[in-house]
Write a protein that holds these residues in place. Structure first.
Motif, PDB file in Angstrom:
ATOM      1  N   GLY B 553       0.769  -1.238   0.000  1.00 40.36           N
ATOM      2  CA  GLY B 553       0.000   0.000   0.000  1.00 40.36           C
ATOM      3  C   GLY B 553       0.800   1.288   0.000  1.00 40.36           C
ATOM      4  N   ALA B 554       2.131   1.216   0.109  1.00 41.97           N
ATOM      5  CA  ALA B 554       2.902   2.461   0.076  1.00 41.97           C
ATOM      6  C   ALA B 554       3.077   2.901  -1.380  1.00 41.97           C
ATOM      7  N   ILE B 555       2.708   4.128  -1.645  1.00 38.03           N
ATOM      8  CA  ILE B 555       2.805   4.691  -2.997  1.00 38.03           C
ATOM      9  C   ILE B 555       3.494   6.054  -2.886  1.00 38.03           C
ATOM     10  N   ALA B 556       4.449   6.295  -3.767  1.00 41.25           N
ATOM     11  CA  ALA B 556       5.144   7.585  -3.761  1.00 41.25           C
ATOM     12  C   ALA B 556       5.339   8.065  -5.195  1.00 41.25           C
ATOM     13  N   ARG B 557       5.475   9.368  -5.347  1.00 42.60           N
ATOM     14  CA  ARG B 557       5.682   9.945  -6.674  1.00 42.60           C
ATOM     15  C   ARG B 557       6.884  10.884  -6.654  1.00 42.60           C
ATOM     16  N   ALA B 558       7.574  10.913  -7.784  1.00 43.35           N
ATOM     17  CA  ALA B 558       8.772  11.748  -7.901  1.00 43.35           C
ATOM     18  C   ALA B 558       8.435  13.042  -8.631  1.00 43.35           C
ATOM     19  N   VAL B 578       2.268   9.307  -1.387  1.00 43.55           N
ATOM     20  CA  VAL B 578       0.840   9.431  -1.713  1.00 43.55           C
ATOM     21  C   VAL B 578       0.022   8.565  -0.750  1.00 43.55           C
ATOM     22  N   SER B 579       0.527   7.388  -0.484  1.00 34.25           N
ATOM     23  CA  SER B 579      -0.142   6.473   0.447  1.00 34.25           C
ATOM     24  C   SER B 579       0.938   5.805   1.292  1.00 34.25           C
ATOM     25  N   GLU B 580       0.735   5.803   2.596  1.00 35.01           N
ATOM     26  CA  GLU B 580       1.806   5.326   3.481  1.00 35.01           C
ATOM     27  C   GLU B 580       1.871   3.805   3.603  1.00 35.01           C
ATOM     28  N   GLY B 581       0.809   3.110   3.243  1.00 34.41           N
ATOM     29  CA  GLY B 581       0.834   1.651   3.327  1.00 34.41           C
ATOM     30  C   GLY B 581       0.946   1.153   4.750  1.00 34.41           C
ATOM     31  N   GLU B 582       1.197  -0.127   4.889  1.00 36.03           N
ATOM     32  CA  GLU B 582       1.340  -0.713   6.221  1.00 36.03           C
ATOM     33  C   GLU B 582       2.070  -2.044   6.144  1.00 36.03           C
ATOM     34  N   ASN B 583       2.510  -2.485   7.288  1.00 36.34           N
ATOM     35  CA  ASN B 583       3.112  -3.811   7.456  1.00 36.34           C
ATOM     36  C   ASN B 583       4.509  -3.960   6.851  1.00 36.34           C
TER      37      ASN B 583
END
Lengths: 183, 687
Positions: B553-558, B578-583
């Motif tokens: 779930g972790a999403i990042a953009r440059a 964008v989304s920190e995600g988990e686990n």
């Protein structure tokens, strides 16, 4: 396996309507997915257990999933014969992939493949061009690179490569066919 | 009493309002009303204080029909505007009587929500809680959990999650997978020569995931598990068989176009020279010598022709036998490998490589006997085992000015439900090396030096044929190719790829940690940009992974600097989450981080200099806007003068503005700078 802390999960924002065990509308569900949490999902399942999900994730992906067939049909009553289905990628690739042993089939009265730059046709085994009337290859440069076959020029075939400029001269190379296997 | 009754009109609104609370009766008592033959929006209701607690005294079937009142936004049906009622047996409802004390015309005004603590038992008697599921409304709980609550909490009506079934199985009992293909890899169509190996690897990797899903029972129990796995293996075998055709063709092309043609050509020249010389010595006639040399060469034409003629047949012969070999390899991988690591992937392709070499030498070898005179010591097997082009394929530039096609795709692989996947280059040299080494080991096996109960045929003695390959510490003659669960999961990997540039590097910052020590997991709260790289025309993809594929779930953009006059032109200048995600497994001994800067993802419009920006801790940030009210800069508190608390959690920046809208700001985290501390005491050491 652990979900993120409860205070980081915004359940207050979630809104849903569950229409029973076969259909649900879910919005702002903080349950995490690979592309972030759910912005919205339309989730359905048949009594046989087949599932369908349409929705969007916080990472930005809009998804359409279905366990069985996805059918897209347009233009049944479009008498003008205009555009019935239009798939557009605004900035990047458009991929079509048939996994496992599926095939990609395209059928129409006329088919145009128009590339601004290059077209690559790649096959692990055979490529067949079967026209009932005429095949025209038109280009400033047209080459054939094949080891055998009746289109292969003599210099390019395997035998041609072996015997090309043989010390024996023309008497030998003249015997090599200009393509096709020696029978 | 009689007078009182006589004075009543028993009409709503004239005699007061008679409220009641009741329970919707069980399915069996509703008759045709719930089976498509009903009338109106009505259900049988047992009303507290009016109807007895005993079905002997008053059977459910004899209860009055209660009409359901709808909300004004529901639609009554008139004008095709309609919403049907969603009352279920067992629902606790509140209403009133249309006929006052006569109590024969109940109306349902509303329904009490159900909590998760309310039992979902079968109907046992009046006013006892029971399930709303009926003989016509059933849920086996396989895809959507059985939940009869409508609370505003995390336990009520949990939806299926968009994570791979293999991850769902490790989550709590009420977790479900939204779609079983989520997490699988798709390789795009490509003319890139290395794509065949990538496609093969993707097929095997996806197969292992599917087999694990089936084995864990996540897909239900339709048919036997072994039957399903056999079917999957059969499908993937067919797919890889087709893909192998490309490798076979490439390897044959390499032999014919490369080594064999050159060897025979050299042999022909030598044959001519030696024949010419011996004839000249015997006859003294150059013309006779020339004729003899030519005749010797001509004599080779049938032999060379037979090799050319065999070309189309060799491929089909190999393809006719390769399926069996592929199936054998796949079954061994399923039996022995729990983690499809790179070395196993290389060995798998190496096994195909060995089989194809065996096929080529088996068919072509005998034909080479016909041209033995001019082979000049050419070793077919040795040649094939030394050529990378066979696996990777080659694009022949047929003329000097023919431009090699370019491939502009930012990615060639996609993870379903997640996004672009970094496509690792194929280490062809490693594949050939391991294939040759496995072949040698196989020869040893045949000699009886090594005894293992696996049939290797001509494939080679690979590690994944060994049941111990998934045991920690596994080693073999091929090296250390441990294929069990990863032994060290800690840390997140940031893969920056695509966009035309190279060498941008980022380091993950993990926060919102739950659990302790080795079990600690967290979310991606920031990315520390270590290097901006160079040459980026468009923003590259940022892929976030971990060794054990636990996190999700972790999403990042440059963000790329596209100002030609800037010193950081075509460099990655920021990466925001964008989304920190988990686990995600937490690395040991991570740095402390603070909010160092603010990334303006969108500047918005209409903001003013008096607007305020604060973070979750109440820290205030300065704001600079341009003439259109777009935010052009945000200043952070001076971290060298202050000592802000370390950031251990994902932070949100909030803008308070009466006029502005549309701005999106993201905090940029960095390692805490050196802080001198405030001056406590000045000591004079001189006086």
């Amino acid at each position: 396996m652990s979900e993120r802390p409860a205070e980081k999960q915004n359940w207050q924002q979630r809104q849903y309507i569950s229409f029973g065990p076969h259909f649900r509308i879910d919005t702002a569900n903080p349950q995490m997915g690979l592309n972030g949490s759910i912005v919205y999902d339309l989730f359905a399942q048949t009594s046989s257990g087949d599932k369908s999900v349409v929705g969007m994730a916080n990472g930005g992906i809009y998804h359409i999933y279905n366990d069985q067939t996805i059918e897209i049909v347009g233009g049944q009553e479009d008498e003008s014969g205009g555009v019935n289905i239009n798939i557009v990628g605004k900035n990047g690739d458009v991929w079509i992939t048939a996994e496992r042993n599926g095939e990609v089939k395209i059928r129409a009265k006329n088919i145009t493949i128009d590339a601004d730059d290059n077209i690559d046709l790649v096959a692990g085994n055979n490529i067949t061009l079967d026209a009932k009337n005429r095949i025209l290859l038109k280009s400033n440069v047209a080459d054939c690179d094949a080891l055998t076959g009746n289109l292969a020029p003599r210099d390019v075939t395997f035998m041609g490569q072996v015997f090309k400029n043989a010390a024996g001269g023309g008497t030998v190379t003249d015997m090599i066919p200009s393509g096709g296997p020696i029978v | 009493m009689i007078e009182e009754s006589l004075l009543k009109s028993n009409f709503i609104g004239r005699d007061g309002f008679r409220w009641w609370v009741g329970q919707v009766a069980p399915e069996e008592s509703q008759g045709g009303q719930i089976n498509g033959a009903g009338w109106g929006n009505r259900v049988k209701v047992r009303i507290m204080g009016y109807h007895p607690h005993s079905t002997v005294e008053l059977a459910d079937e004899d209860l009055p029909w209660a009409q359901a009142l709808l909300g004004v936004t529901d639609g009554s049906g008139k004008g095709n505007r309609a919403t049907n009622v969603k009352l279920s047996p067992g629902d606790n409802v509140i209403g009133f009587f249309l006929d006052g004390d006569d109590a024969q015309l109940p109306m349902i005004m509303g329904v009490l929500g159900n909590t998760r603590y309310s039992p979902s038992d079968d109907y046992a008697g009046p006013f006892k809680p029971f399930t709303g599921f009926t003989s016509k409304i059933e849920n086996d709980g396989g895809n959507i959990i059985n939940s009869e609550a409508n609370e505003m909490n995390a336990k009520s009506q949990k939806s299926p999650q968009h994570i791979p079934p293999t991850l769902v199985n490790a989550l709590p009992e009420d977790a479900r997978a939204a779609f079983n293909a989520v997490g699988e890899t798709v390789v795009a169509a490509s003319a890139d020569p290395s794509s065949t190996v990538k496609k093969i690897n993707s097929e095997v990797d996806n197969l292992i995931s599917r087999v694990k899903t089936i084995s864990d029972g996540a897909q239900g129990a339709l048919g036997s598990v072994s039957g399903k796995i056999d079917s999957l293996v059969g499908g993937v075998t067919d797919k890889i068989t087709g893909l192998s055709g490309g490798i076979v063709g490439n390897m044959l092309n390499t032999v014919y176009n490369g080594g064999l043609a050159d060897a025979l050509k050299g042999g022909l020249d030598t044959l001519y020279s030696s024949t010419f010389a011996s004839t000249l010595a015997a006859t003294g006639s150059k013309s006779a010598a020339k004729l003899a040399g030519s005749a010797a060469q001509k004599a080779m034409i049938p032999g060379v022709g037979a090799i050319q003629k065999a070309l189309p047949c060799i491929a089909s012969k190999i393809m006719g036998t390769i399926s069996k070999a592929i199936k054998q390899l796949l079954n061994s991988i399923i039996d022995n490998v729990s983690n499809f690591v790179t070395c196993v992937a290389q060995q798998f392709v190496g096994g195909l490589f060995n089989h194809i070499i065996g096929g080529i030498t088996g068919v072509l070898g005998p034909l080479l006997g016909g041209v033995d005179k001019i082979l000049g010591g050419f070793n077919l097997g040795g040649f094939l085992r030394s050529k990378a082009e066979g696996i990777q394929g080659i694009i022949n530039a047929v003329t000097c000015d023919t431009k090699k096609p370019t491939y502009n795709s930012k990615t060639g692989e996609w993870t379903i439900g997640k996004g672009p996947k970094n496509s690792l280059s194929v280490a062809v040299d490693e594949i050939i090396k391991v294939a040759n080494a496995a072949d040698k080991l196989s020869e040893s096996l045949v000699d009886g030096i090594q005894k293992l109960s696996v049939a290797t045929g001509s494939l080679g003695m690979f590690d994944f044929l060994n049941p111990s390959v998934s045991n920690p510490g596994f080693k073999s003659g091929l090296g250390e190719c441990y294929a069990g669960p990863p032994l060290n999961c800690a840390g997140i990997k940031i893969n920056i790829f695509g966009g035309g540039g190279t060498q941008a590097l980022g380091k993950a910052i993990i926060g919102d940690i739950v659990g302790d020590d080795a079990e600690a997991v967290g979310s991606l709260i920031g990315i520390d940009l270590v290097s901006g790289g160079s040459g980026y025309i468009t923003p590259p993809y940022v892929e976030i992974t971990d060794n054990c594929n636990k996190g999700y779930g972790a999403i990042a953009r440059a963000v790329v600097d596209q100002d030609e006059n800037s010193p950081t032109y075509q460099q990655v200048t920021d990466i925001y989450v964008v989304s920190e995600g988990e686990n995600y497994p937490v690395p040991i001994g991570d740095d402390e981080h603070i909010i160092d800067d603010v990334i303006i993802v969108k500047p918005g419009i209409g903001y003013g200099g008096d607007d305020t920006i604060t973070d979750d801790d109440g820290n205030e940030y300065g704001i600079i806007v341009d003439g259109s009210g777009r935010i052009v800069s945000v200043t952070t508190p001076d971290n060298t003068l202050n000592s802000p608390p370390k950031v251990t959690s994902a932070k949100t920046l909030r803008i308070k503005s009466k006029t502005g809208s549309g701005a999106i700001l993201k905090p940029k985290l960095a390692v805490r700078p050196t802080y001198q501390g405030e001056v406590k005491q000045v000591i004079d050491c001189i006086s």
